[in-house]
Design an enzyme around this catalytic site. Structure first.
Site, PDB file in Angstrom:
ATOM      1  N   ASP A  13      -7.201 -21.089  -1.538  1.00 42.54           N
ATOM      2  CA  ASP A  13      -6.957 -19.671  -1.215  1.00 42.54           C
ATOM      3  C   ASP A  13      -6.881 -19.406   0.284  1.00 42.54           C
ATOM      4  OD1 ASP A  13      -7.038 -19.164  -3.956  1.00 42.54           O
ATOM      5  OD2 ASP A  13      -9.207 -18.883  -3.912  1.00 42.54           O
ATOM      6  N   LYS A  16      -1.850 -20.576   1.415  1.00 39.26           N
ATOM      7  CA  LYS A  16      -0.780 -21.592   1.340  1.00 39.26           C
ATOM      8  C   LYS A  16       0.520 -20.974   0.849  1.00 39.26           C
ATOM      9  CE  LYS A  16      -3.373 -23.949  -1.465  1.00 39.26           C
ATOM     10  NZ  LYS A  16      -4.640 -23.199  -1.346  1.00 39.26           N
ATOM     11  N   GLY A  40      -3.424 -20.137  -7.604  1.00 40.54           N
ATOM     12  CA  GLY A  40      -2.935 -18.758  -7.610  1.00 40.54           C
ATOM     13  C   GLY A  40      -2.486 -18.425  -6.211  1.00 40.54           C
ATOM     14  N   HIS A  41      -1.216 -18.170  -6.055  1.00 45.41           N
ATOM     15  CA  HIS A  41      -0.654 -17.945  -4.724  1.00 45.41           C
ATOM     16  C   HIS A  41      -0.001 -16.564  -4.677  1.00 45.41           C
ATOM     17  CE1 HIS A  41      -0.134 -22.597  -4.744  1.00 45.41           C
ATOM     18  NE2 HIS A  41      -1.383 -22.244  -4.609  1.00 45.41           N
ATOM     19  N   THR A  42      -0.387 -15.773  -3.691  1.00 43.20           N
ATOM     20  CA  THR A  42       0.151 -14.423  -3.565  1.00 43.20           C
ATOM     21  C   THR A  42       1.133 -14.343  -2.400  1.00 43.20           C
ATOM     22  OG1 THR A  42      -1.892 -13.508  -4.437  1.00 43.20           O
ATOM     23  CG2 THR A  42      -0.474 -11.987  -3.229  1.00 43.20           C
ATOM     24  N   GLN A 224      -4.968 -25.856  -4.203  1.00 47.36           N
ATOM     25  CA  GLN A 224      -6.393 -26.032  -3.909  1.00 47.36           C
ATOM     26  C   GLN A 224      -6.596 -26.415  -2.425  1.00 47.36           C
ATOM     27  OE1 GLN A 224      -5.342 -27.891  -7.130  1.00 47.36           O
ATOM     28  NE2 GLN A 224      -5.480 -25.803  -7.843  1.00 47.36           N
TER      29      GLN A 224
HETATM   30  P1  GDP Z   1      -3.341 -19.698  -1.617  1.00 46.85           P
HETATM   31  O1  GDP Z   1      -3.975 -20.004  -2.930  1.00 46.85           O
HETATM   32  O2  GDP Z   1      -3.744 -20.649  -0.551  1.00 46.85           O
HETATM   33  O3  GDP Z   1      -1.861 -19.529  -1.708  1.00 46.85           O
HETATM   34  O4  GDP Z   1      -3.936 -18.289  -1.164  1.00 46.85           O
HETATM   35  P2  GDP Z   1      -4.075 -16.972  -2.099  1.00 46.85           P
HETATM   36  O5  GDP Z   1      -2.727 -16.359  -2.217  1.00 46.85           O
HETATM   37  O6  GDP Z   1      -4.832 -17.282  -3.322  1.00 46.85           O
HETATM   38  O7  GDP Z   1      -5.065 -16.111  -1.202  1.00 46.85           O
HETATM   39  C1  GDP Z   1      -4.724 -15.689   0.075  1.00 46.85           C
HETATM   40  C2  GDP Z   1      -4.710 -14.132   0.086  1.00 46.85           C
HETATM   41  O8  GDP Z   1      -4.703 -13.679   1.420  1.00 46.85           O
HETATM   42  C3  GDP Z   1      -3.483 -13.542  -0.562  1.00 46.85           C
HETATM   43  O9  GDP Z   1      -3.841 -12.333  -1.179  1.00 46.85           O
HETATM   44  C4  GDP Z   1      -2.537 -13.299   0.605  1.00 46.85           C
HETATM   45  O10 GDP Z   1      -1.647 -12.222   0.374  1.00 46.85           O
HETATM   46  C5  GDP Z   1      -3.518 -12.935   1.683  1.00 46.85           C
HETATM   47  N1  GDP Z   1      -3.130 -13.336   3.050  1.00 46.85           N
HETATM   48  C6  GDP Z   1      -2.455 -14.437   3.462  1.00 46.85           C
HETATM   49  N2  GDP Z   1      -2.387 -14.474   4.800  1.00 46.85           N
HETATM   50  C7  GDP Z   1      -3.035 -13.373   5.252  1.00 46.85           C
HETATM   51  C8  GDP Z   1      -3.341 -12.863   6.556  1.00 46.85           C
HETATM   52  O11 GDP Z   1      -3.007 -13.457   7.583  1.00 46.85           O
HETATM   53  N3  GDP Z   1      -4.044 -11.689   6.614  1.00 46.85           N
HETATM   54  C9  GDP Z   1      -4.451 -11.033   5.503  1.00 46.85           C
HETATM   55  N4  GDP Z   1      -5.144  -9.907   5.656  1.00 46.85           N
HETATM   56  N5  GDP Z   1      -4.201 -11.491   4.259  1.00 46.85           N
HETATM   57  C10 GDP Z   1      -3.496 -12.641   4.141  1.00 46.85           C
HETATM   58  P1  IMO Z   2      -5.274 -22.329  -4.910  1.00 44.79           P
HETATM   59  O1  IMO Z   2      -4.072 -23.220  -5.030  1.00 44.79           O
HETATM   60  C1  IMO Z   2      -9.574 -21.839  -5.174  1.00 44.79           C
HETATM   61  C2  IMO Z   2     -11.684 -24.226  -8.172  1.00 44.79           C
HETATM   62  C3  IMO Z   2     -12.304 -23.495  -9.338  1.00 44.79           C
HETATM   63  C4  IMO Z   2     -13.508 -24.391  -9.579  1.00 44.79           C
HETATM   64  C5  IMO Z   2     -12.969 -25.783  -9.322  1.00 44.79           C
HETATM   65  C6  IMO Z   2     -12.524 -26.541 -10.561  1.00 44.79           C
HETATM   66  O2  IMO Z   2      -5.019 -20.919  -5.295  1.00 44.79           O
HETATM   67  O3  IMO Z   2      -5.908 -22.483  -3.569  1.00 44.79           O
HETATM   68  P2  IMO Z   2     -10.415 -26.322 -12.166  1.00 44.79           P
HETATM   69  O4  IMO Z   2      -9.942 -25.193 -13.017  1.00 44.79           O
HETATM   70  O5  IMO Z   2      -9.410 -26.764 -11.148  1.00 44.79           O
HETATM   71  O6  IMO Z   2     -10.954 -27.466 -12.953  1.00 44.79           O
HETATM   72  O7  IMO Z   2     -11.686 -25.723 -11.363  1.00 44.79           O
HETATM   73  O8  IMO Z   2     -11.843 -25.597  -8.467  1.00 44.79           O
HETATM   74  N1  IMO Z   2     -10.242 -23.975  -7.964  1.00 44.79           N
HETATM   75  C7  IMO Z   2      -9.742 -23.213  -6.983  1.00 44.79           C
HETATM   76  N2  IMO Z   2     -10.369 -22.481  -6.043  1.00 44.79           N
HETATM   77  N3  IMO Z   2      -8.230 -21.918  -5.175  1.00 44.79           N
HETATM   78  C8  IMO Z   2      -7.589 -22.669  -6.093  1.00 44.79           C
HETATM   79  O9  IMO Z   2      -6.263 -22.873  -6.062  1.00 44.79           O
HETATM   80  C9  IMO Z   2      -8.345 -23.331  -7.073  1.00 44.79           C
HETATM   81  N4  IMO Z   2      -8.042 -24.127  -8.127  1.00 44.79           N
HETATM   82  C10 IMO Z   2      -9.201 -24.519  -8.642  1.00 44.79           C
HETATM   83  O10 IMO Z   2     -12.680 -22.192  -8.983  1.00 44.79           O
HETATM   84  O11 IMO Z   2     -14.503 -24.135  -8.619  1.00 44.79           O
HETATM   85 MG    MG Z   3      -5.083 -19.100  -4.406  1.00 46.73          MG
END
Ligand code: GDP
Ligand code: IMO
Ligand code: MG
Length: 430
Positions: A13, A16, A40-42, A224
């Site tokens: 999170d 990426k 989960g990517h937003t 991850q």
């Molecule tokens: P990922 O799993 O690595 O793709 O990250 P996620 O999407 O799960 O979580 C990152 C969150 O931070 C998302 O809701 C993005 O929209 C948000 N985000 C990404 N870059 C920035 C930033 O520079 N500032 C802020 N405030 N939010 C960001």
């Molecule tokens: P992104 O790509 C954050 C965590 C779960 C748990 C552990 C094992 O969005 O960064 P699993 O279901 O993979 O067997 O769970 O890994 N986990 C993540 N935490 N971001 C993720 O993906 C994750 N994918 C798995 O919360 O602790």
């Molecule tokens: Mg994520």
């Protein structure tokens, strides 16, 4: 011209998805190489939010080839649902724009059932998985009984594999006095999904080799983060795949030379979802503030993410084990207005100062962070699009992080929006 691999350098999170979407304007092919729909990517593009789990984060841009590599565990039902959902947002996915490795392992309904049942049985010792069946599917892959995408086209193999799978899983379920999996029902489910998913099946290694030979740019998208890597992370509180860049080659069917520049995505603080050690975790108002301002709730499960100070020891370790060449620092804006910031520079463990996270579970739980304190900034950095817009104390914070983690910050993200991104050095230029 280098290819680029994007990987998480903390516990996932890190942002990426946003960075992959932004970088994909410079790439031709975007490849997922591990993980599954636990990710989960937003992405936020001109105010519109897209949530992706299995689809590579380049799908929103027309004209790019999206690839799900052999290292990914693919839930075909989840994939088709995601394709439908994004179509409703106006993004059309076809077998021309998305291909899935014919040798990718499938996640079956039984895998998420096993995942959830085991978590429940672990009680207080649970890992906090996403419940998506990721672990059980990788276990079946390594145990050489998994159903792979290509098997859906081979009725005899499919039946044989189902028998092998049920021989194993039903024995366990019987032991737990749980209902067994019905052979006919599982086969019916697989026969129903086969014609819908098989059009996406392709010889991915060959398509990637063709792309490489044509001088196309490939962007590898990790899911991850390094601390969730099954070898290098906070085992057993990890996911079930290698998340580090070394896996980009094996997980897509290319040689290690194809991976190119490794870009580590790094949050300006630290978060983690699920159980496990977290040395710099905050349990106070600042932790709450960071969580609220950073909207730190999981995309996949909606769980609240745990928040803490930046841990330079962990990120430096991720830089070393993952061969990270530069980092994209994200969410700096979330720290706006915090009077005093802390960064962990080492750990105290059994009376000594150490500069790495030990492998042992007890040691990982016992290390105490040693902090360096920084003056914060009162100005807003939200949406900043130039280095010159940053307050001097923010620049000082970034420079010190670079020093501590022994890698340069080559990209800076200042909001969720695609274009609120400052480029210092183009990773595709090596
Ligand atoms: P990922 O799993 O690595 O793709 O990250 P996620 O999407 O799960 O979580 C990152 C969150 O931070 C998302 O809701 C993005 O929209 C948000 N985000 C990404 N870059 C920035 C930033 O520079 N500032 C802020 N405030 N939010 C960001
Ligand atoms: P992104 O790509 C954050 C965590 C779960 C748990 C552990 C094992 O969005 O960064 P699993 O279901 O993979 O067997 O769970 O890994 N986990 C993540 N935490 N971001 C993720 O993906 C994750 N994918 C798995 O919360 O602790
Ligand atoms: Mg994520």
């Amino acid at each position: 011209m280098a290819n680029v691999a994007v990987v998480g350098s903390q516990w996932g999170d890190e942002g990426k998805g946003k960075i992959v979407d932004w970088l994909s304007s410079r790439a031709d092919v975007i490849v997922r190489f591990q993980g599954g729909h636990n990710a989960g990517h937003t992405l936020v593009i001109n105010g519109v939010t897209y949530k992706l789990s299995l689809l590579p984060s380049g799908v929103v841009r027309p004209g790019k080839l999206s690839v799900i590599g052999n290292g990914v565990v693919v839930d075909p039902w989840a994939l088709l649902r995601e394709i439908e959902n994004i179509a409703a947002q106006g993004v059309q996915i076809t077998p021309e724009s998305l291909i899935v490795a014919e040798n990718a392992t499938l996640i079956l309904p039984l895998h998420s059932a096993v995942d959830k049942a085991r978590e429940e049985a672990r009680g207080a010792g649970k890992i906090g998985t996403t419940g998506r069946g990721i672990g059980p599917a990788y276990e079946d892959k390594v145990a050489r009984r998994a159903i792979r995408l290509c098997d859906l086209a081979d009725e005899a193999v499919l039946e044989h594999k189902v028998d092998q799978l049920l021989f194993h899983h039903n024995a366990l379920l019987r032991g737990l006095n749980a209902p067994e999996i019905d052979r006919a029902e599982l086969l019916a489910q697989l026969r129903e999904i086969a014609p819908r998913i098989l059009p996406y099946s392709a010889v991915v290694w060959q398509r990637l080799e063709e792309a490489r030979a044509q001088g196309k740019r490939i962007l590898f998208e990790g899911a991850q983060g390094a601390m969730l890597d099954v070898d290098h992370g906070t085992y057993p509180f990890v996911t079930s795949s290698n998340t580090v860049s070394g896996n980009a080659a094996a997980g897509s069917g290319m040689g290690p030379g194809a991976v190119g520049h490794v870009l580590g995505i790094t949050k300006a603080y630290t978060t983690r979802v699920g159980s496990g050690p977290f040395p710099t975790e905050l349990f106070d108002d600042i932790g709450e503030l960071i969580g609220a301002k950073g909207k730190e709730f999981g995309v996949v499960t909606g769980r609240k993410r745990r928040c803490g100070w930046f841990d330079a020891v962990l990120v430096r370790q991720a830089v070393k084990v993952g061969g990270i060449d530069g980092i994209a620092l994200t969410k700096l804006d979330v720290l706006d207005g915090i009077e005093e910031l802390k960064v962990c520079t080492g750990y105290r463990y059994k009376g000594e100062v150490i500069h790495h996270l030990p492998a042992g579970q007890t040691a990982q739980a016992e290390v105490e962070p040693i902090y360096e304190t920084f003056q914060g900034w009162t100005e807003s950095t939200y949406g900043a699009r130039s280095w010159a817009d940053l307050p001097a104390t923010a620049i000082k914070y970034i420079r010190r992080i670079e020093e501590l983690i022994e890698a340069p910050v080559t990209l800076l993200s200042t909001s969720p929006e695609r274009d609120d991104t400052i480029l210092m050095r183009d990773p595709f230029q090596g």
